[in-house]
Motif scaffolding. Sequence first.
Motif, PDB file in Angstrom:
ATOM      1  N   LYS A   1     -10.321   3.499  -8.595  1.00  0.00           N
ATOM      2  CA  LYS A   1      -9.193   4.354  -8.950  1.00  0.00           C
ATOM      3  C   LYS A   1      -8.070   4.215  -7.928  1.00  0.00           C
ATOM      4  O   LYS A   1      -8.311   3.988  -6.746  1.00  0.00           O
ATOM      5  CB  LYS A   1      -9.639   5.813  -9.045  1.00  0.00           C
ATOM      6  N   ILE A   2      -6.843   4.384  -8.442  1.00  0.00           N
ATOM      7  CA  ILE A   2      -5.657   4.302  -7.586  1.00  0.00           C
ATOM      8  C   ILE A   2      -5.435   5.642  -6.906  1.00  0.00           C
ATOM      9  O   ILE A   2      -5.404   6.691  -7.564  1.00  0.00           O
ATOM     10  CB  ILE A   2      -4.421   3.908  -8.424  1.00  0.00           C
ATOM     11  N   SER A   3      -5.275   5.607  -5.612  1.00  0.00           N
ATOM     12  CA  SER A   3      -5.005   6.821  -4.839  1.00  0.00           C
ATOM     13  C   SER A   3      -3.506   7.082  -4.814  1.00  0.00           C
ATOM     14  O   SER A   3      -2.701   6.189  -5.110  1.00  0.00           O
ATOM     15  CB  SER A   3      -5.508   6.653  -3.410  1.00  0.00           C
ATOM     16  N   PRO A   4      -3.075   8.293  -4.443  1.00  0.00           N
ATOM     17  CA  PRO A   4      -1.637   8.573  -4.330  1.00  0.00           C
ATOM     18  C   PRO A   4      -0.932   7.616  -3.366  1.00  0.00           C
ATOM     19  O   PRO A   4       0.195   7.178  -3.636  1.00  0.00           O
ATOM     20  CB  PRO A   4      -1.602  10.018  -3.820  1.00  0.00           C
ATOM     21  N   PHE A   5      -1.601   7.279  -2.263  1.00  0.00           N
ATOM     22  CA  PHE A   5      -0.991   6.353  -1.299  1.00  0.00           C
ATOM     23  C   PHE A   5      -0.841   4.972  -1.912  1.00  0.00           C
ATOM     24  O   PHE A   5       0.183   4.302  -1.776  1.00  0.00           O
ATOM     25  CB  PHE A   5      -1.861   6.289  -0.038  1.00  0.00           C
TER      26      PHE A   5
ATOM     27  N   PHE B   1      -3.365  13.989 -11.668  1.00  0.00           N
ATOM     28  CA  PHE B   1      -3.131  13.091 -10.530  1.00  0.00           C
ATOM     29  C   PHE B   1      -2.303  13.826  -9.477  1.00  0.00           C
ATOM     30  O   PHE B   1      -1.339  14.518  -9.798  1.00  0.00           O
ATOM     31  CB  PHE B   1      -2.396  11.834 -10.999  1.00  0.00           C
ATOM     32  N   ARG B   2      -2.666  13.625  -8.223  1.00  0.00           N
ATOM     33  CA  ARG B   2      -1.959  14.296  -7.126  1.00  0.00           C
ATOM     34  C   ARG B   2      -0.819  13.381  -6.628  1.00  0.00           C
ATOM     35  O   ARG B   2      -0.976  12.619  -5.667  1.00  0.00           O
ATOM     36  CB  ARG B   2      -2.928  14.627  -5.991  1.00  0.00           C
ATOM     37  N   TYR B   3       0.294  13.453  -7.324  1.00  0.00           N
ATOM     38  CA  TYR B   3       1.435  12.621  -6.947  1.00  0.00           C
ATOM     39  C   TYR B   3       1.985  13.032  -5.586  1.00  0.00           C
ATOM     40  O   TYR B   3       2.014  14.225  -5.240  1.00  0.00           O
ATOM     41  CB  TYR B   3       2.554  12.735  -7.978  1.00  0.00           C
TER      42      TYR B   3
END
Length: 457
Positions: A5-9, A40-42
Amino acid sequence: MAKQKISPFRLSSLLRLQKDPNLALQLFLNPNPDPNPKPFRYSLLSYDLIITKLGRAKMFDQMEQIVEQMKVETRFVPTEIIFCNIITFYGRARLPDRALNTFDQIPSFRCQRTAKSVNTLLNALLSCREFERMREVFVGMGRFAAPDVCTYNILMNASCLRDDVGGAWKVFDEMRKRGIRPNAVTFGTLIKVLCENNKLEEAFRVKEDMGRDFRVKPNTFVYASLMKGLYKANEFDLAFKLKNEMLERKIELDSRVYSTLISALFKAGRKGDVIGVLEEMKENGCKPDTVTYNALIHGYCQEKNFEAAFGVLSELEKEFKPDVTSYNVIIGGFCKEGKLREANELFEDMPRRKCAPDVVTYRTLFDGLCDGMQLKEAAPILDEMVFKGYSPRTESIMKFIDELCQGGNLKLLWTVLNSLAKGNLIDVVTWRIVVPLVCQNNKLLNASELVQTLLMP
């Protein structure tokens, strides 16, 4: 194996690398495709990146959707600079209402407005030439912040664009009353508006005052403005003295200064000295650029030496991509000398040279063809111009239609009126010219059809 999964960073890094704004938007809206996605935590950086990409691409509706989404974020407060960027995008796109609306919306994002966002709004309105709205924003500025030197420089620039010398002095005097110290930009803008209005004595007095009374050194912009003013007044020797003064004071001479000197030499009939100026440029480490080449092209066109002008254009193509001004100058020179075939050939060759004609190109060629009474050739240029969303000069259209009416070229007149109708460019003056012809000439195509054409939205 499950995809990581893609993280916010990581999202911020991917957005920064993605050049296509549409793909960047898809990535932002759906970073982790999942049948049952979690919110998602943008990060603020991700919002900043996607808003910037969409704004630069003029995808404003999509950008506003992202801005609305940001409004519900609770983990961070958006910074003022994000809204400044949005206002700037709207200013560049000539959308003053959207720029004002963005400014008004800033508090709803829990963000405070300061002089930075007010100045950005003023600058956007300046780009849109909304001078009255600028005044209203400035008058109400005290609710958010105190004006600073940047505020007054923008107001000074507005006066300059309107050739309002009195307004420029008023801005300068108000700065001093408020205790705001003028800087090099302030003086440069004031001197520019004075020179453009042929007030050279005042301009030189301001140049002396800025160094003596305010300890602000004149910069390249100040000298370039003074040189242009002297060039306009045919004071060529004084312009060269200013150039020598810059060398003595070790002020960098840029292409603007040298281009002004080149134009002055051509105007003074001293084209033989141009080579010396170009050599001096290279000796001082100032490489000729598009502005320099355009000055040379304009000078040779004034001399009616089109072979030399094309030679400069060829040299320019080796170093840079010529801008549309380069072609407009030559096309204008051809038209002025009645070389309409050559003008049209260069116009048609522009796409091959990877330079798209602009509104000036079309207007110059259309006017030249009309002046040369090549009305049949002018008609398709007009049609193409209107198709591309450009408007011809009103006086040119009136002259064109009048010539068609006087010559009784009714078939071509019908074609032209249809072209104008497509661009909603038929006004009451056109009616006054054409309707009498409808009444007097029985050979005209069905008069009711013509009226219908004139009424087309």
